[in-house]
Design an enzyme around this catalytic site. Structure first.
Site, PDB file in Angstrom:
ATOM      1  N   GLY A   1       0.833  -1.200   0.000  1.00 51.12           N
ATOM      2  CA  GLY A   1       0.000   0.000   0.000  1.00 51.12           C
ATOM      3  C   GLY A   1       0.866   1.248   0.000  1.00 51.12           C
ATOM      4  O   GLY A   1       2.026   1.211  -0.429  1.00 51.12           O
ATOM      5  N   SER A   2       0.299   2.323   0.514  1.00 51.70           N
ATOM      6  CA  SER A   2       0.995   3.601   0.477  1.00 51.70           C
ATOM      7  C   SER A   2       2.183   3.621   1.451  1.00 51.70           C
ATOM      8  O   SER A   2       2.226   2.840   2.418  1.00 51.70           O
ATOM      9  CB  SER A   2       0.018   4.710   0.869  1.00 51.70           C
ATOM     10  OG  SER A   2      -0.497   4.427   2.149  1.00 51.70           O
TER      11      SER A   2
ATOM     12  N   ARG B   1       2.688   5.900   3.544  1.00 48.38           N
ATOM     13  CA  ARG B   1       2.120   6.305   4.839  1.00 48.38           C
ATOM     14  C   ARG B   1       1.728   5.059   5.637  1.00 48.38           C
ATOM     15  O   ARG B   1       2.078   4.908   6.812  1.00 48.38           O
ATOM     16  CB  ARG B   1       0.882   7.195   4.598  1.00 48.38           C
ATOM     17  CG  ARG B   1       0.137   7.602   5.838  1.00 48.38           C
ATOM     18  CD  ARG B   1      -1.289   8.081   5.547  1.00 48.38           C
ATOM     19  NE  ARG B   1      -2.072   7.161   4.750  1.00 48.38           N
ATOM     20  CZ  ARG B   1      -2.589   6.023   5.185  1.00 48.38           C
ATOM     21  NH1 ARG B   1      -2.417   5.645   6.434  1.00 48.38           N
ATOM     22  NH2 ARG B   1      -3.279   5.236   4.374  1.00 48.38           N
TER      23      ARG B   1
ATOM     24  N   GLY C   1       2.810   1.989   5.159  1.00 48.63           N
ATOM     25  CA  GLY C   1       3.990   1.153   5.423  1.00 48.63           C
ATOM     26  C   GLY C   1       4.789   1.654   6.613  1.00 48.63           C
ATOM     27  O   GLY C   1       5.312   0.855   7.400  1.00 48.63           O
TER      28      GLY C   1
ATOM     29  N   GLU D   1       5.734  -3.336   0.766  1.00 50.39           N
ATOM     30  CA  GLU D   1       5.699  -3.038  -0.676  1.00 50.39           C
ATOM     31  C   GLU D   1       4.908  -1.755  -0.840  1.00 50.39           C
ATOM     32  O   GLU D   1       3.676  -1.770  -0.855  1.00 50.39           O
ATOM     33  CB  GLU D   1       4.990  -4.182  -1.423  1.00 50.39           C
ATOM     34  CG  GLU D   1       5.718  -5.497  -1.358  1.00 50.39           C
ATOM     35  CD  GLU D   1       6.952  -5.520  -2.245  1.00 50.39           C
ATOM     36  OE1 GLU D   1       7.178  -4.575  -3.012  1.00 50.39           O
ATOM     37  OE2 GLU D   1       7.689  -6.508  -2.146  1.00 50.39           O
TER      38      GLU D   1
ATOM     39  N   CYS E   1       1.607   0.715  -8.814  1.00 48.63           N
ATOM     40  CA  CYS E   1       2.761   1.182  -8.039  1.00 48.63           C
ATOM     41  C   CYS E   1       3.933   1.449  -8.973  1.00 48.63           C
ATOM     42  O   CYS E   1       4.800   2.265  -8.670  1.00 48.63           O
ATOM     43  CB  CYS E   1       3.130   0.162  -6.978  1.00 48.63           C
ATOM     44  SG  CYS E   1       3.282  -1.495  -7.641  1.00 48.63           S
TER      45      CYS E   1
HETATM   46  P1  NAD Z   1      -3.428   2.261   1.361  1.00 44.81           P
HETATM   47  O1  NAD Z   1      -2.124   2.444   2.033  1.00 44.81           O
HETATM   48  O2  NAD Z   1      -4.455   3.304   1.553  1.00 44.81           O
HETATM   49  O3  NAD Z   1      -4.109   0.876   1.833  1.00 44.81           O
HETATM   50  C1  NAD Z   1      -3.483  -0.367   1.614  1.00 44.81           C
HETATM   51  C2  NAD Z   1      -3.983  -1.365   2.645  1.00 44.81           C
HETATM   52  O4  NAD Z   1      -3.470  -1.018   3.922  1.00 44.81           O
HETATM   53  C3  NAD Z   1      -5.498  -1.421   2.798  1.00 44.81           C
HETATM   54  O5  NAD Z   1      -5.891  -2.755   2.999  1.00 44.81           O
HETATM   55  C4  NAD Z   1      -5.744  -0.580   4.044  1.00 44.81           C
HETATM   56  O6  NAD Z   1      -6.923  -0.911   4.734  1.00 44.81           O
HETATM   57  C5  NAD Z   1      -4.521  -0.908   4.871  1.00 44.81           C
HETATM   58  N1  NAD Z   1      -4.095   0.131   5.815  1.00 44.81           N
HETATM   59  C6  NAD Z   1      -4.128   1.474   5.626  1.00 44.81           C
HETATM   60  N2  NAD Z   1      -3.590   2.106   6.689  1.00 44.81           N
HETATM   61  C7  NAD Z   1      -3.189   1.135   7.555  1.00 44.81           C
HETATM   62  C8  NAD Z   1      -2.561   1.145   8.841  1.00 44.81           C
HETATM   63  N3  NAD Z   1      -2.229   2.287   9.438  1.00 44.81           N
HETATM   64  N4  NAD Z   1      -2.297  -0.039   9.417  1.00 44.81           N
HETATM   65  C9  NAD Z   1      -2.605  -1.201   8.826  1.00 44.81           C
HETATM   66  N5  NAD Z   1      -3.228  -1.277   7.623  1.00 44.81           N
HETATM   67  C10 NAD Z   1      -3.506  -0.119   6.992  1.00 44.81           C
HETATM   68  O7  NAD Z   1      -3.107   2.052  -0.194  1.00 44.81           O
HETATM   69  P2  NAD Z   1      -4.113   1.952  -1.434  1.00 44.81           P
HETATM   70  O8  NAD Z   1      -4.671   3.296  -1.721  1.00 44.81           O
HETATM   71  O9  NAD Z   1      -5.042   0.800  -1.260  1.00 44.81           O
HETATM   72  O10 NAD Z   1      -3.082   1.534  -2.592  1.00 44.81           O
HETATM   73  C11 NAD Z   1      -2.302   2.432  -3.318  1.00 44.81           C
HETATM   74  C12 NAD Z   1      -0.880   2.468  -2.784  1.00 44.81           C
HETATM   75  O11 NAD Z   1      -0.314   1.162  -2.763  1.00 44.81           O
HETATM   76  C13 NAD Z   1       0.039   3.275  -3.680  1.00 44.81           C
HETATM   77  O12 NAD Z   1       0.893   4.044  -2.891  1.00 44.81           O
HETATM   78  C14 NAD Z   1       0.818   2.216  -4.442  1.00 44.81           C
HETATM   79  O13 NAD Z   1       2.053   2.645  -4.952  1.00 44.81           O
HETATM   80  C15 NAD Z   1       0.956   1.162  -3.398  1.00 44.81           C
HETATM   81  N6  NAD Z   1       1.220  -0.149  -3.971  1.00 44.81           N
HETATM   82  C16 NAD Z   1       2.495  -0.650  -3.866  1.00 44.81           C
HETATM   83  C17 NAD Z   1       2.801  -1.871  -4.440  1.00 44.81           C
HETATM   84  C18 NAD Z   1       4.199  -2.443  -4.368  1.00 44.81           C
HETATM   85  O14 NAD Z   1       4.348  -3.628  -4.620  1.00 44.81           O
HETATM   86  N7  NAD Z   1       5.214  -1.665  -4.050  1.00 44.81           N
HETATM   87  C19 NAD Z   1       1.804  -2.608  -5.099  1.00 44.81           C
HETATM   88  C20 NAD Z   1       0.512  -2.072  -5.162  1.00 44.81           C
HETATM   89  C21 NAD Z   1       0.241  -0.844  -4.588  1.00 44.81           C
END
Ligand code: NAD
Length: 511
Positions: free
Chosen positions: A242-243, A245, A247, A264, A298
């Site tokens: 995810g983002s 933030r 991570g 990731e 991503c």
């Molecule tokens: P997001 O960070 O908003 O959410 C991702 C997941 O994390 C969701 O399931 C969410 O519920 C959970 N989450 C959010 N905050 C959390 C916390 N504080 N503690 C635990 N879990 C939490 O991301 P998104 O909007 O769903 O996805 C887009 C982001 O993901 C982009 O930044 C993209 O670059 C990244 N991404 C990275 C990869 C990679 O392999 N590097 C792959 C896909 C997406």
């Protein structure tokens, strides 16, 4: 095209659906209801109940019990079950790909591609199940044998993002299953039905093989569930996508309990276009990288660093190519660009363009929000091309939308410096036919990213390689190569078959 109901029926997901699935069919999530709407046409895909505290405890306990059984099944037999999972994904490829497209908004080709990626990683994991190799080494002590071996971790927690609703889970889960772990998956709250469909498919395979269905657990919920998982020492490994933030938050929580994490996170990927590039392949590579999945990968190309001698010619070609993009329903294969995930993402797109212009950037194509027939959800935008300078702070951020910043360079060292001068380090590429330029880019003085490509774009990785990035991308690696090692614990074993007890380093201890 089928209706959502027809797709759900093909996936056997019709009727009431549990928010959780640990193998107990009659078990429903007891938390609040979550509705999933398609960004394509705004239709309701379905409603599902989130997990509450009690549900969470039940899921973890079920997964823990299942993990104890699963770890005792020989790895090649686990691989055989993963092979059947791959076949089940083959059977459901079309409806599952369509559901992914509808729920996330990516093109049908990309939805089907995601399922293909799941099938590919199953095939990889089957082979891996016979190759979980440890090393043996020569002991310094006579008649002693030393080796290292790999054991399962237990229960692996997987937190995934909306933009790859199913593939990223499968990279983690299939490798993890082959390694002997049970998994608890918290998908994005924006794409719960794609996850429910996968879980249903997997559960049937586990059931047919008479192994505990809790090997694969799903837990639907918001970020609070993710936080619970990150803090839960019953989950020795958290793989979170995810983002940045998210991570940073997850990394801190897992780190506090000295757990393991695979992070990731966001990317800010650049393509360098040399004056010796073959523009015939560079242009489609750039455009697909920048607008594919509506800029919501991503690995999306977000910055283009172009040699000054070809800058104007390339800019002209790109503006022309952007002018030909068809934006609309991603399930209509004549369209190139589908919607953003929701109107919040559209607001971020607009805000970033405004900020880029404020910082001195020049919008030369797109950047509009589409309205009216075929675009009624308000989630469709025209991909933006912005002339920018690398000193603009907005170019150092990831805006999860189709915005491509164009920059000039005069020598390759400068281009590489620009490319590396961002907090993220996921994917990178160079287009050049000059072998010295390509090798410099791939050398230790070149790209600092986890992925570095020559004459292909930044997106569209294959499962055979380890996937992930450096710096604020989190440093984790998933999928192919030896990424499996993160899903197991290493044990170094020394066995003494002599009649003496010699100590290492020649230390004597006489009694
Ligand atoms: P997001 O960070 O908003 O959410 C991702 C997941 O994390 C969701 O399931 C969410 O519920 C959970 N989450 C959010 N905050 C959390 C916390 N504080 N503690 C635990 N879990 C939490 O991301 P998104 O909007 O769903 O996805 C887009 C982001 O993901 C982009 O930044 C993209 O670059 C990244 N991404 C990275 C990869 C990679 O392999 N590097 C792959 C896909 C997406």
């Amino acid at each position: 095209m089928e209706t959502i109901n027809e797709i759900l029926i093909a996936l056997k997901l019709e009727g009431s659906i549990n928010g959780l699935s640990t193998g107990l069919e009659d078990w429903k999530g007891q938390g609040p209801s979550l509705s999933s709407y398609s960004p394509v046409g705004g239709e309701l895909i379905g409603e599902v109940n989130e997990a509450n505290e009690e549900d969470y405890e039940k899921v973890i306990a079920t997964a823990q019990e299942a993990a104890k059984v699963w770890r005792d099944i020989p790895a090649p037999q686990r691989g055989e079950i993963v092979r059947q999972m791959g076949n089940a994904f083959r059977t459901y490829k079309e409806p599952l790909g369509k559901l992914v497209s509808l729920e996330m908004g990516k093109s049908l080709q990309e939805g089907l591609g995601e399922v293909q990626e799941m099938i590919d990683i199953c095939d990889f994991a089957v082979g891996l199940s016979r190759q979980l190799y440890g090393l043996s080494m020569h002991s310094e002590r006579p008649s002693h044998r030393m080796l290292e071996q790999w054991h399962p971790l237990g229960v692996v927690g997987i937190i995934s993002a909306f933009n790859f609703p199913v593939a990223v889970w499968s990279w983690n889960a299939m490798i993890s299953f082959a390694c002997g772990n049970a998994c608890v998956w918290k998908p994005s709250e924006k794409t719960p039905f794609s996850a429910l469909a996968c879980q249903k498919i997997i559960k049937n395979v586990l059931k047919e093989n008479k192994v505990p269905e809790g090997v694969s657990c799903l837990i639907i919920g918001q970020r609070a569930i993710g936080e619970k998982m990150a803090n839960d020492s019953r989950l020795p490994l958290i793989s979170a996508t995810g983002s940045t933030r998210m991570g940073k938050a997850v990394g801190e929580m897992v780190g506090k309990r000295l757990g393991k994490s695979i992070l990731e996170l966001g990317g800010n990927n650049a393509i360098i276009v040399s004056k010796e590039a073959d523009l015939k392949i560079a242009i489609p590579g750039i455009v697909f990288g920048a607008v594919g999945t509506a800029g919501q990968r991503c690995t999306t190309t977000r910055r283009l660093i172009v040699h000054e001698d070809i800058y104007d010619a390339l800019k002209e070609k790109l503006v022309k190519a952007y002018g030909q993009l068809r934006i609309g329903n991603p399930l209509d294969e004549s369209n190139h660009v589908g919607p953003l995930i929701d109107t919040d993402a559209v607001k971020q797109f607009e805000a970033a363009i405004e900020e880029a212009q404020y910082q001195g950037g020049k919008l030369i194509s797109g950047g509009k929000v589409l309205k009216g027939e075929g675009h009624a959800t308000g989630c469709y935008v025209t991909p933006a091309l912005i002339e920018a300078s690398s000193s603009m702070s907005i170019t150092k951020q990831e805006t999860f939308a189709p915005i491509l910043y164009l920059m000039k360079y005069s020598n390759l060292e400068e281009a590489i410096t620009i490319q590396n001068d961002v907090p993220q380090g996921l994917s990178s590429a160079i287009f050049t036919l000059n072998m010295r330029e390509a090798e410099l880019f791939l050398s230790q003085k070149g790209s600092d990213c986890g992925i570095a490509n020559v004459n292909i774009g930044t997106s569209g990785a294959e499962i055979g390689g380890a996937f992930g990035g450096e710096k604020e991308t989190g440093g984790g690696r998933e999928s192919g190569s030896d990424a499996w090692k993160a899903y197991m614990r290493r044990q170094t074993c020394t066995s003494n078959w002599s009649t003496e007890l010699p100590l290492a380093q020649g230390i004597t201890f006489d009694l």
